[in-house]
Each structure stands twice: as C-alpha cells, then as structure tokens.
Enzyme design. Structure first.
Site, PDB file in Angstrom:
ATOM      1  N   LYS A  52       0.849  -1.199   0.000  1.00 10.68           N
ATOM      2  CA  LYS A  52       0.000   0.000   0.000  1.00 10.68           C
ATOM      3  C   LYS A  52       0.875   1.235   0.000  1.00 10.68           C
ATOM      4  CE  LYS A  52      -4.136   1.932   0.876  1.00 10.68           C
ATOM      5  NZ  LYS A  52      -3.957   2.737  -0.355  1.00 10.68           N
ATOM      6  N   LYS A  84       5.372   2.640   8.642  1.00 13.62           N
ATOM      7  CA  LYS A  84       4.202   3.391   9.119  1.00 13.62           C
ATOM      8  C   LYS A  84       3.017   2.459   9.359  1.00 13.62           C
ATOM      9  CE  LYS A  84       3.185   7.068   6.630  1.00 13.62           C
ATOM     10  NZ  LYS A  84       2.516   7.939   5.631  1.00 13.62           N
ATOM     11  N   LYS A 133       5.234   2.369  -2.930  1.00 11.69           N
ATOM     12  CA  LYS A 133       5.104   3.776  -3.346  1.00 11.69           C
ATOM     13  C   LYS A 133       5.244   3.847  -4.854  1.00 11.69           C
ATOM     14  CE  LYS A 133       4.686   7.921  -1.508  1.00 11.69           C
ATOM     15  NZ  LYS A 133       3.855   8.244  -0.335  1.00 11.69           N
ATOM     16  N   THR A 150      -5.195  13.247   6.561  1.00 14.00           N
ATOM     17  CA  THR A 150      -3.762  13.339   6.903  1.00 14.00           C
ATOM     18  C   THR A 150      -3.478  14.636   7.673  1.00 14.00           C
ATOM     19  OG1 THR A 150      -3.229  12.043   4.962  1.00 14.00           O
ATOM     20  CG2 THR A 150      -1.410  13.196   5.983  1.00 14.00           C
ATOM     21  N   ASN A 195      -3.047  19.335   0.310  1.00 12.64           N
ATOM     22  CA  ASN A 195      -3.976  18.492   1.072  1.00 12.64           C
ATOM     23  C   ASN A 195      -3.646  18.470   2.559  1.00 12.64           C
ATOM     24  OD1 ASN A 195      -5.571  17.504  -1.017  1.00 12.64           O
ATOM     25  ND2 ASN A 195      -3.987  16.039  -1.609  1.00 12.64           N
ATOM     26  N   SER A 215      -7.662   5.328   4.326  1.00 16.17           N
ATOM     27  CA  SER A 215      -7.557   4.468   3.139  1.00 16.17           C
ATOM     28  C   SER A 215      -7.960   3.039   3.500  1.00 16.17           C
ATOM     29  CB  SER A 215      -6.125   4.448   2.617  1.00 16.17           C
ATOM     30  OG  SER A 215      -5.908   5.546   1.782  1.00 16.17           O
TER      31      SER A 215
HETATM   32  P1  NAD Z   1      -0.021  18.570  -2.314  1.00 17.06           P
HETATM   33  O1  NAD Z   1       0.505  18.383  -3.675  1.00 17.06           O
HETATM   34  O2  NAD Z   1      -1.488  18.662  -2.092  1.00 17.06           O
HETATM   35  O3  NAD Z   1       0.635  19.884  -1.650  1.00 17.06           O
HETATM   36  C1  NAD Z   1       2.013  20.088  -1.585  1.00 17.06           C
HETATM   37  C2  NAD Z   1       2.297  21.487  -1.086  1.00 17.06           C
HETATM   38  O4  NAD Z   1       3.719  21.631  -0.956  1.00 17.06           O
HETATM   39  C3  NAD Z   1       1.824  22.581  -2.043  1.00 17.06           C
HETATM   40  O5  NAD Z   1       1.375  23.700  -1.303  1.00 17.06           O
HETATM   41  C4  NAD Z   1       3.099  22.948  -2.807  1.00 17.06           C
HETATM   42  O6  NAD Z   1       3.104  24.274  -3.319  1.00 17.06           O
HETATM   43  C5  NAD Z   1       4.145  22.770  -1.706  1.00 17.06           C
HETATM   44  N1  NAD Z   1       5.463  22.515  -2.270  1.00 17.06           N
HETATM   45  C6  NAD Z   1       5.773  21.711  -3.310  1.00 17.06           C
HETATM   46  N2  NAD Z   1       7.083  21.812  -3.582  1.00 17.06           N
HETATM   47  C7  NAD Z   1       7.603  22.685  -2.701  1.00 17.06           C
HETATM   48  C8  NAD Z   1       8.884  23.196  -2.464  1.00 17.06           C
HETATM   49  N3  NAD Z   1       9.930  22.864  -3.233  1.00 17.06           N
HETATM   50  N4  NAD Z   1       9.057  24.083  -1.431  1.00 17.06           N
HETATM   51  C9  NAD Z   1       8.011  24.462  -0.669  1.00 17.06           C
HETATM   52  N5  NAD Z   1       6.761  24.004  -0.850  1.00 17.06           N
HETATM   53  C10 NAD Z   1       6.566  23.128  -1.846  1.00 17.06           C
HETATM   54  O7  NAD Z   1       0.629  17.385  -1.439  1.00 17.06           O
HETATM   55  P2  NAD Z   1       0.083  16.763  -0.092  1.00 17.06           P
HETATM   56  O8  NAD Z   1      -0.798  15.620  -0.411  1.00 17.06           O
HETATM   57  O9  NAD Z   1      -0.390  17.856   0.810  1.00 17.06           O
HETATM   58  O10 NAD Z   1       1.428  16.126   0.486  1.00 17.06           O
HETATM   59  C11 NAD Z   1       2.401  16.930   1.171  1.00 17.06           C
HETATM   60  C12 NAD Z   1       3.397  15.990   1.842  1.00 17.06           C
HETATM   61  O11 NAD Z   1       2.700  15.114   2.734  1.00 17.06           O
HETATM   62  C13 NAD Z   1       4.174  15.065   0.904  1.00 17.06           C
HETATM   63  O12 NAD Z   1       5.463  14.894   1.426  1.00 17.06           O
HETATM   64  C14 NAD Z   1       3.411  13.758   0.987  1.00 17.06           C
HETATM   65  O13 NAD Z   1       4.226  12.640   0.706  1.00 17.06           O
HETATM   66  C15 NAD Z   1       3.019  13.757   2.450  1.00 17.06           C
HETATM   67  N6  NAD Z   1       1.868  12.920   2.741  1.00 17.06           N
HETATM   68  C16 NAD Z   1       0.663  13.141   2.140  1.00 17.06           C
HETATM   69  C17 NAD Z   1      -0.413  12.319   2.452  1.00 17.06           C
HETATM   70  C18 NAD Z   1      -1.782  12.583   1.874  1.00 17.06           C
HETATM   71  O14 NAD Z   1      -2.720  11.901   2.304  1.00 17.06           O
HETATM   72  N7  NAD Z   1      -1.951  13.520   0.986  1.00 17.06           N
HETATM   73  C19 NAD Z   1      -0.255  11.257   3.350  1.00 17.06           C
HETATM   74  C20 NAD Z   1       0.981  11.064   3.960  1.00 17.06           C
HETATM   75  C21 NAD Z   1       2.043  11.903   3.646  1.00 17.06           C
END
Ligand code: NAD
Length: 469
Positions: free
Chosen positions: A81, A105, A117, A202, A261, A400
């Site tokens: 997953k 995790k 992944k 999250t 997100n 999930s």
């Molecule tokens: P997203 O794409 O919705 O948002 C990412 C955010 O980070 C945006 O605001 C973007 O502008 C910013 N960003 C991207 N590149 C950047 C940079 N170089 N410098 C500064 N800001 C930057 O992504 P998300 O789903 O919110 O995920 C964010 C993090 O959380 C990731 O590392 C992801 O792996 C982790 N994560 C997400 C989830 C989930 O359910 N969405 C679950 C576990 C972990």
C-alpha cells in the site's frame, strides 16, 4: 531522511533487539540472534522495483517519455500500500525510501498493509487535463500486473488527487472486465466509492499528533494518573512550556510549510481549534510565504487555494482572497518566529543549511522525510520535540484502510464515523510511542521508538510466517 539513513536506523533498531533477550523470548540465544539479523536483512532491502517510461503525446506536438516507478518494499503485514506521486523531484531512490517508510508506518499503526510507493517524474502544472488523464491511464496500463485490491493498492500523494485516482480506477476496470475494481485504489472521489473525510484525514491526524501530546498525554502525566517515574527530558520541558502558555490563555503560534492536502487542513485545524488557542502566523507553498504577526485568516486562504491550487502571491491576489498578509520568500516560513512548525511540503526542507535558524520548539512532520539526518540530530540535542512522519502523517492511510474495507463490503461509512475511527486509532499509536519515549530506557529519539515498535511487529510477523529460516 534519505534511504541510506532509513536503512541505518533499521539496523540500529535490529542491533538493539539483538541485545534485548525479552524480544522473541527463546531459549536458543544464537538462533534468536540469527532470526533477528535475518529480519534486518529483509527489511533493509526491497521486494521489487519496477521502472517504466510512459509515452505521452503532447497537445502542442511531439512525444515525451516520462520515467515512472512502482516500488514494493515489503508485504509481510498485508497487501502492498502506498501513494503515487507526480513530481519533478521523483527519483527511484526517493520512491524506494518512501516505500520503506510506508512499511514502517503501517506496522507502527497496526494496519494490515505492507509498504509500497509510486512516482511519475512530471510536474502536473505543466500538463493539460487531457495529458494528465493520459499519463494516469498509461501508469495503470504499465503497472497493471502489479496492482489490485488484494495485491498492491495505490492512493494519492503529492501532485495527485481524487480526480487522478478516479481515472486510474476507470482504466483498471477497463483492463479487468468483470473483476472487483473499487478496492484497487483508495483516495477516490465519494461518487466513485471514496471514503468521506479521506482528503482531510492526513492534515487532521498530523495536527492531532501534536495536540494529543500537549493536552491528553500531558494531562495524564501532570495529574499523575499513570504510574510514571520522575524522568525528565528537555523535550518534555519543551512541551510543558507550551502547556504553560496554553494554561495562561496565551495563543500558541503555528507556522505551516506547504498548503496542499496536508498543510491547508493542518492550518485549518490550528485556526479552528477550540481546545487550545492557536494563531497561524505564517503559511507557505512552493512560491511564497504569507505572514501576519497577529495570525492569518486561514479560512479565506483555504477558500482561495482550493480554487486556484496555490496561495495568493501578489498584493492583487491577496485582495481577491480578502486576506491581509506580508508576502515573503517561500523558505522564510521555516525559520520565522513560532512555537510549532508543521512541515507539509516535500523532503529535505530542514538541513545543515538552515537547522540553526529554526525557532520552533515543536516540529511536526506532515510530509515524508522533511528533516535530514544532520538537522534531526542537531535539533534533537537542542531539546526540540520532533514528531516523525511515520507517526504523524498516518491519518490518510488509516482512512484508506476504511475506504478499502468499505469497497469490499459495499458499504459507505459516515464521515464523522470515519474521522472518529481514524483519530481513535492514531491516539492509541501516539500513546504507545510517547509512553515508551518519555518513560522507556531513554537515550533514543521519538523516531527511533517509532521504528522500534514497527520493526518489533514486522520481525514477529516474519518469524510467525516462518520466513526467517
Ligand atoms: P499537495 O501536492 O497537495 O501539496 C504540496 C504542497 O507543498 C503545495 O502547497 C506545494 O506548493 C508545496 N510545495 C511543493 N514543492 C515545494 C517546495 N519545493 N518548497 C516548498 N513548498 C513546496 O501534497 P500533499 O498531499 O499535501 O502532500 C504533502 C506531503 O505530505 C508530501 O510529502 C506527501 O508525501 C506527504 N503525505 C501526504 C499524504 C496525503 O494523504 N496527501 C499522506 C501522507 C504523507
């Protein structure tokens, strides 16, 4: 935290389990050690890495071949997953590291999933809707023998969302007519069988990993409700300082890096929190940091960002959003004055270069691996409380799991029920980790304790499955 460091930390835990005779209590000590070492070998390596090139015909002419990956690290605790990331920072090593973190995790949180992944080397902003649709469908075509509701179940990650999951399910259904398809992906839209509350989960869980410690865990400690010794640590003092602020009705200051997100929801949680007064002074995305010394209007920023997929970055856009803020450089958020810093963007944001300038006392890893090794060690010594990714950002995978479950029984769970269940499961993981961290043998980081609890479960499962002979 890179792949090398993740593997090193796994070995450090394995070394500690080698000297802990109570773990896998066996009379034959050499056999026990052999079993634990063998499990370490398995966990430090990956089951399968699949790389392919996706062919896209661009709307303005020409063909592109885009690298795409699916990495399956380990499935001893259940089906593989893990999310699929669309980003220009995607590399094989990074996707593999994320897959290892998913295994850990899921094990830490007691979920019946292994770790995987996916990644596509593409910046979604540079592609049209039709091109993204094509890339999503091609991803499923390329990796289809590896994906399925009882084998490997992808979800959204950075750069992907419910729209992309819906397209992927659609393609999976076309390729597998007459077969069960809904549970092959999670993070779908509600219309397509997605769990209510998945998008917010999250961010909610990430913020809860810190507020749980500040309120529920610390309250039980302060009231002496548990039989705890008097061991103190600078991290405990850090949290108590924030608790004193809360007790004197002073607002706790929060900054959030990343406004997607995870970050936008964590910021809203802070903004709306009725139990502890918070002020969100700064938020950022990849283009700007927005700052207000008395707190930003997160509701309005959220409304703007939901529509335009980014924060306002000019005075004119701030006026459209109806928000007052100072516009600063994107990285400023990391080193500005605050109590709590939520990292919810990408990996390696706090490194040797900026670690000494970080003012926050508490750092919460909503993103995966946002703090590198050197910064992790340095800030830990400084007494900062770091809540690691595999503990903090598991809300999405908890939901999930509920989505996958509901797709198998063809039911739809109520949103409140989904989020309550997620929070209850997360609380029990937090309590177990914080108890062992503050009252265990000591000398370890919270990250080490998380890895230890996850690895104990994984080694036990491998042993019970008879995989270590
Ligand atoms: P997203 O794409 O919705 O948002 C990412 C955010 O980070 C945006 O605001 C973007 O502008 C910013 N960003 C991207 N590149 C950047 C940079 N170089 N410098 C500064 N800001 C930057 O992504 P998300 O789903 O919110 O995920 C964010 C993090 O959380 C990731 O590392 C992801 O792996 C982790 N994560 C997400 C989830 C989930 O359910 N969405 C679950 C576990 C972990």
């Amino acid at each position: 935290m890179d792949k090398g460091r993740t593997q090193e930390l796994i070995q450090e835990v394995i070394d500690s389990l080698l000297t802990d005779n109570s773990f896998l209590n066996m009379k034959d000590q050499p056999k026990r050690e052999e079993i634990v070492q063998s499990a370490g070998e398995i966990l430090k390596t990956t089951d399968k890495i699949i790389k392919s090139y996706i062919r896209v015909s661009r709307e303005n002419g020409g063909i592109e071949r885009i690298p795409a990956f699916r990495v399956q690290h380990n499935n001893i605790s259940g089906f593989y997953k893990g999310g699929i990331r669309f980003s220009e920072n995607v590399s094989e090593e990074e996707v593999e590291n994320m897959a290892i973190l998913m295994t850990l995790k899921n094990a830490l949180h007691g979920l019946p999933f292994g770790g995987a992944k996916g990644g596509v080397f593409v910046s979604p902003r540079k592609y049209s809707e039709r091109e993204l649709n094509l890339i999503s469908k091609k991803y499923v075509q390329r990796f289809t023998p590896e994906i399925g509701p009882t084998y490997d179940i992808p979800a959204p990650d950075m750069g992907t969302d419910e729209r992309i999951m819906d397209w992927m399910v659609g393609e999976y259904k076309t390729i597998h007519p007459g077969q069960s398809y809904s549970g092959a992906f999670t993070g779908k839209s509600e219309e397509m069988g997605g769990a209510k509350g998945r998008r917010e989960s999250t961010g909610i869980g990430t913020f809860l990993s810190y507020t749980y410690l500040l309120t529920e865990w610390l309250k039980a400690y302060t009231n002496g409700e548990r039989d705890l010794n008097s061991k103190r640590s600078s991290q405990l003092e850090t949290i108590q300082r924030l608790r004193d602020k809360h007790a004197s009705s002073e607002a706790i200051k929060v900054n959030v890096q990343g406004f997607g997100n995870v970050g936008s929801v964590a910021a809203l949680e802070a903004y709306w929190d009725e139990n502890v007064k918070h002020e969100v002074l700064a938020v950022s995305d990849q283009f700007v940091t927005l700052y207000h010394p008395e707190g930003l209007n997160i509701e309005k920023l959220n409304q703007y960002a939901r529509e335009s997929h980014e924060l306002p970055k000019t005075e004119a856009e701030l006026a459209v959003a109806d928000v007052e803020a100072e516009i600063l450089d994107a990285k400023a958020v990391l080193t500005m004055e605050t109590d709590v810093l939520v990292l919810a963007a990408i990996e390696d944001q706090i490194t040797e270069e900026n670690m000494k300038a970080v003012k926050a006392d508490v750092l919460v890893e909503g993103a995966n691996a946002p703090i590198n090794v050197a910064a992790d060690r340095y800030m830990q010594k400084e007494g900062k409380m770091i809540i690691p990714d595999i503990l903090a950002n598991a809300g999405g995978v908890h939901v999930s799991y509920l989505e996958w479950k509901q797709s198998r029984v063809t039911e739809v769970y109520d949103k409140d029920k989904v989020l309550e269940e997620m929070a209850a499961q997360m609380r029990s993981a937090f309590q177990k980790v914080y108890d062992e961290y503050f009252y265990g043998l000591g000398g370890h980081t919270v990250r080490f304790i998380c890895y230890k609890q996850a690895i104990e479960r994984l080694v036990t499962l491998m042993y019970r499955h008879g995989k270590l002979y």
